[in-house]
Design an enzyme around this catalytic site. Structure first.
Site, PDB file in Angstrom:
ATOM      1  CG  ASP A 104      -0.237  -0.346   2.525  1.00 57.49           C
ATOM      2  OD1 ASP A 104       0.987  -0.618   2.505  1.00 57.49           O
ATOM      3  OD2 ASP A 104      -0.898  -0.341   3.579  1.00 57.49           O
ATOM      4  CG  ASP A 107       6.977   6.459   6.339  1.00 56.17           C
ATOM      5  OD1 ASP A 107       7.779   7.277   5.866  1.00 56.17           O
ATOM      6  OD2 ASP A 107       6.389   6.644   7.420  1.00 56.17           O
TER       7      ASP A 107
HETATM    8  P1  5GP Z   1       7.703   1.468   6.644  1.00 55.81           P
HETATM    9  O1  5GP Z   1       8.318   0.215   7.195  1.00 55.81           O
HETATM   10  O2  5GP Z   1       7.926   1.636   5.149  1.00 55.81           O
HETATM   11  O3  5GP Z   1       8.095   2.689   7.408  1.00 55.81           O
HETATM   12  O4  5GP Z   1       6.161   1.361   6.962  1.00 55.81           O
HETATM   13  C1  5GP Z   1       5.236   0.884   6.082  1.00 55.81           C
HETATM   14  C2  5GP Z   1       3.930   0.652   6.801  1.00 55.81           C
HETATM   15  O5  5GP Z   1       3.642   1.717   7.723  1.00 55.81           O
HETATM   16  C3  5GP Z   1       2.796   0.645   5.814  1.00 55.81           C
HETATM   17  O6  5GP Z   1       2.565  -0.648   5.302  1.00 55.81           O
HETATM   18  C4  5GP Z   1       1.647   1.176   6.652  1.00 55.81           C
HETATM   19  O7  5GP Z   1       1.052   0.135   7.363  1.00 55.81           O
HETATM   20  C5  5GP Z   1       2.301   2.121   7.632  1.00 55.81           C
HETATM   21  N1  5GP Z   1       2.255   3.529   7.158  1.00 55.81           N
HETATM   22  C6  5GP Z   1       3.283   4.292   6.748  1.00 55.81           C
HETATM   23  N2  5GP Z   1       2.865   5.517   6.393  1.00 55.81           N
HETATM   24  C7  5GP Z   1       1.514   5.524   6.582  1.00 55.81           C
HETATM   25  C8  5GP Z   1       0.496   6.525   6.375  1.00 55.81           C
HETATM   26  O8  5GP Z   1       0.706   7.667   5.937  1.00 55.81           O
HETATM   27  N3  5GP Z   1      -0.776   6.162   6.680  1.00 55.81           N
HETATM   28  C9  5GP Z   1      -1.095   4.924   7.152  1.00 55.81           C
HETATM   29  N4  5GP Z   1      -2.373   4.688   7.409  1.00 55.81           N
HETATM   30  N5  5GP Z   1      -0.154   3.965   7.362  1.00 55.81           N
HETATM   31  C10 5GP Z   1       1.131   4.258   7.065  1.00 55.81           C
END
Ligand code: 5GP
Length: 183
Positions: A104, A107
């Site tokens: 989805d 980040d």
């Molecule tokens: P990463 O490991 O890339 O930092 O985190 C990814 C996960 O963090 C995504 O799969 C999601 O579940 C959550 N996440 C990161 N940014 C957002 C955001 O802006 N909104 C939401 N609802 N979830 C996010």
């Protein structure tokens, strides 16, 4: 629906639809020759990727099979630590299969980086990533993401599978939350 909770629309329903058609055509062309070996396997990460995965699967011009994983990353609700625990694993072996991870949003990229290592160790024929959304920090880390829908600003977004405290996943568009919701 959710009157007053959404501060702004970042990606409209129509823009999501158009982008998925574009990504599906690109992915379809890229995997046309691999199709002879076996069906492309889409691996979705629950729950956020569900809407994107089901729409993408229906837009793709080739047969696909669907698999899901559920992981939890230790850390706060809005940032991840990179330490990941499998809550639900794949139902089948992916050795020798062409695998496309469906995300989805990326980040920090920590969750994805862990997932790539984990799935790579199961020896798929190929392993690529498609994500609907990507935030600026993700560009800095070295995770190979072949297909990206939208690069978005560093804001917390909800809708189209993405939640805040399990709410807003059912919105058909991507938006930002009114700060009053967090309060
Ligand atoms: P990463 O490991 O890339 O930092 O985190 C990814 C996960 O963090 C995504 O799969 C999601 O579940 C959550 N996440 C990161 N940014 C957002 C955001 O802006 N909104 C939401 N609802 N979830 C996010």
């Amino acid at each position: 629906m959710y009157d007053g909770d959404i501060a702004s629309t970042l990606v409209t329903e129509q823009a999501i639809r158009d982008k998925i058609a574009e990504l599906a055509a690109q992915i379809g062309a890229d995997y046309a020759s691999e199709q002879a070996e076996s069906d492309l396997l889409l691996v979705g990460v629950l729950k956020g990727a569900v809407m994107f995965m089901t729409d993408l699967a229906r837009a793709l011009p080739l047969p696909v099979q669907l698999e899901f994983m559920a992981v939890s990353s230790y850390g706060s609700a809005t940032s991840s630590s990179g330490v990941v625990r499998i809550l639900k694993d794949l139902d089948r072996d992916i050795a020798g299969r062409h695998v496309l991870i469906v995300e989805d949003i990326i980040d920090s990229g920590l969750t994805l980086s862990w997932l790539l290592k984990n799935l790579e160790s199961r020896q798929p024929a190929s392993l690529q990533v498609v994500t609907l959304l990507r935030k600026p920090d993700a560009v800095k880390v070295d995770v190979p993401v072949k297909y990206v829908g939208f690069d978005i600003p560093n804001e917390f977004v909800v809708g189209y599978g993405l939640d805040y405290a399990e709410r807003y996943r059912d919105l058909p568009f991507i938006g930002t939350l009114d700060p009053a919701v967090y309060a």
